[in-house]
Design an enzyme around this catalytic site. Structure first.
Site, short mmCIF file in Angstrom:
data_model
loop_
_atom_site.label_atom_id
_atom_site.label_comp_id
_atom_site.label_asym_id
_atom_site.label_seq_id
_atom_site.Cartn_x
_atom_site.Cartn_y
_atom_site.Cartn_z
N ARG A 221 7.59 -39.82 -26.10
CA ARG A 221 7.33 -40.63 -27.29
C ARG A 221 8.62 -41.13 -27.95
NH1 ARG A 221 3.22 -41.51 -31.29
NH2 ARG A 221 3.99 -41.28 -33.43
N ILE B 232 4.41 -47.10 -35.22
CA ILE B 232 3.84 -46.37 -34.09
C ILE B 232 2.91 -45.34 -34.71
CG2 ILE B 232 5.83 -44.79 -34.04
CD1 ILE B 232 5.37 -44.40 -31.07
N SER B 233 1.68 -45.27 -34.24
CA SER B 233 0.66 -44.46 -34.88
C SER B 233 0.93 -42.96 -34.73
CB SER B 233 -0.73 -44.78 -34.31
OG SER B 233 -1.10 -46.10 -34.60
N GLN B 234 0.36 -42.20 -35.66
CA GLN B 234 0.36 -40.74 -35.60
C GLN B 234 -0.16 -40.28 -34.23
OE1 GLN B 234 -2.81 -39.32 -37.97
NE2 GLN B 234 -2.17 -37.18 -37.96
N PRO B 235 0.48 -39.31 -33.58
CA PRO B 235 0.03 -38.86 -32.26
C PRO B 235 -1.45 -38.50 -32.19
CG PRO B 235 2.17 -37.93 -32.75
CD PRO B 235 1.71 -38.63 -34.00
#
Length: 207
Positions: A25, A51-54
């Site tokens: 990531r 970038i979105s939360q995992p």
């Protein structure tokens, strides 16, 4: 990250867990933010995008029910992290990004990592990618005021559309499953609250 944020919160698909363990990531964020890349929160990637939360990445991917043979459309390439995950889990990925600099950077990273089953183009994602339709699954990584009609039209029968729908400050994560040739014949499910950047375009927000 996978053990504490993904598996521990109910994502059990082994293919998703393996793919998220494999994909680095930190390669998809600015070098200055690399030490935060695996935290349980979104991060800025420039151009007022994130970038979105995992966990949100995993939840949305899980809802698509990918088995490995699908043709997938992604609206909002962004950093390319979600795109890489889709490339691991599906046969072909078509991704649309409205901001050229983000699309170019994502293409560079994906090529470096060997994800050659991804096609990226710059444009208004709310129109979809008609010439490549139908799609087995469509993922929208930005919040929409409503469900863009072209995306339902471009779903295969049995196909899944996952997207955030609501206001500009908070949305509901929705899963749409097309049931038949009739584009009104869909099953709609709510997967919970979320917050995404705006989906800008003809069938989204005006900007």
């Amino acid at each position: 990250m996978v053990d504490t944020q993904i598996r521990a919160r109910g994502i059990a698909d082994s293919r998703i867990l393996e793919a998220m363990s494999k994909i680095q990531r930190h390669l998809f964020v600015d070098e200055a933010l690399a030490d935060q890349a695996y935290n349980d929160n979104p991060l800025p990637i420039g151009e007022l995008q994130t970038i979105s939360q995992p966990y949100m990445v995993a939840l949305m991917t899980d809802a698509m029910e990918l088995k490995g043979r699908e043709r997938v459309l992604e609206i909002g390439t962004g950093s390319g992290y979600q795109t890489a995950l889709l490339a691991e889990l599906a046969d072909q990925v078509f991704s649309i990004e409205r901001i050229a600099s983000l699309a170019n950077n994502a293409r560079r990273i994906l090529d470096h990592l060997g994800y050659y089953n991804v096609a990226i183009r710059v444009g208004d994602g709310t129109y979809g990618w008609k010439e490549e339709a139908p799609f087995d699954a469509i993922l929208v990584t930005a919040g929409a005021p409503g469900i863009p009609q072209p995306l339902i039209e471009q779903l295969a029968i049995g196909g899944r559309l996952v997207l955030p729908v609501g206001g500009r400050s908070i949305q509901d994560l929705i899963k749409i499953t097309r049931q038949s040739e009739d584009i009104q014949d869909v099953k709609k499910e709510s997967l919970g609250g979320c917050r995404f950047v705006d989906l800008i375009g003809e069938y989204g927000w005006s900007g």
